[in-house]
Design a protein around this motif. Structure first.
Motif, PDB file in Angstrom:
ATOM      1  N   PHE A 140       0.828  -1.202   0.000  1.00  0.00           N
ATOM      2  CA  PHE A 140       0.000   0.000   0.000  1.00  0.00           C
ATOM      3  C   PHE A 140       0.865   1.255   0.000  1.00  0.00           C
ATOM      4  N   ASN A 141       1.880   1.285   0.862  1.00  0.00           N
ATOM      5  CA  ASN A 141       2.748   2.458   0.972  1.00  0.00           C
ATOM      6  C   ASN A 141       3.528   2.710  -0.314  1.00  0.00           C
ATOM      7  N   HIS A 142       3.847   1.670  -1.023  1.00  0.00           N
ATOM      8  CA  HIS A 142       4.584   1.818  -2.288  1.00  0.00           C
ATOM      9  C   HIS A 142       3.664   2.282  -3.412  1.00  0.00           C
ATOM     10  N   GLU A 143       2.427   1.814  -3.399  1.00  0.00           N
ATOM     11  CA  GLU A 143       1.501   2.087  -4.509  1.00  0.00           C
ATOM     12  C   GLU A 143       0.666   3.343  -4.340  1.00  0.00           C
ATOM     13  N   THR A 144       0.520   3.829  -3.107  1.00  0.00           N
ATOM     14  CA  THR A 144      -0.426   4.902  -2.843  1.00  0.00           C
ATOM     15  C   THR A 144       0.260   6.262  -2.862  1.00  0.00           C
ATOM     16  N   ILE A 145      -0.305   7.167  -3.636  1.00  0.00           N
ATOM     17  CA  ILE A 145       0.219   8.523  -3.788  1.00  0.00           C
ATOM     18  C   ILE A 145      -0.470   9.438  -2.769  1.00  0.00           C
TER      19      ILE A 145
END
Length: 149
Positions: A140-145
């Motif tokens: 989530f932290n990698h994919e979420t802007i």
């Protein structure tokens, strides 16, 4: 625009810079009368420290708002609690049978309700849940802007 992973890195950088600024203020505020030269202005360091705190609050709020909008707060809070449970459980005394005191060599017969094997199994289950949640949050932290960062 930055993803949450990068925002968390930025948060740590801001915290580090805040610590540096406050260290300058505490180290150089009260100096010997003979040494009138300060390498840093204490007022400037305190102003920088306060400005960085504002930046940190803004960043934390944006990350928190993003996590809330995307429904991740429960997972974040659960991860924290599971880690706390694992840490506490590791300290659970499971000594049973005849136990000799380290201090006065007295012997006590102890009985446990949860033995060491059960405790270890509980820890393994907690650690598996923790790892699962960490993987979910890492994705989530990698994919979420985060908007506005």
């Amino acid at each position: 625009m930055a993803n949450i992973k990068n925002c968390l890195k930025k948060k740590n950088t801001i915290i580090y810079k805040m610590e540096q600024e406050f260290t300058k203020a505490t180290r150089y505020n009260s100096i010997s009368e003979r040494n009138k030269t300060r390498p840093y202005s204490v007022r400037a360091s305190l102003n920088n420290w306060a400005a960085l705190a504002e930046e940190l609050v803004d960043l934390k709020a944006k990350v928190h708002e993003t996590n809330a909008k995307k429904g991740m707060l429960r997972s974040i809070f659960l991860l924290s609690e599971l880690k706390n449970q694992a840490a506490k459980l590791k300290g659970l005394d499971c000594a049973e049978g005849v136990v000799t005191s380290r201090y006065d060599s007295t012997e006590t017969v102890k009985h446990v309700e949860v033995n060491v094997l059960e405790k270890d199994a509980m820890l393994l289950a907690l650690e598996a849940r923790i790892e699962e949640l960490e993987d979910k949050l890492d994705r989530f932290n990698h994919e979420t802007i985060v908007e506005g960062v």
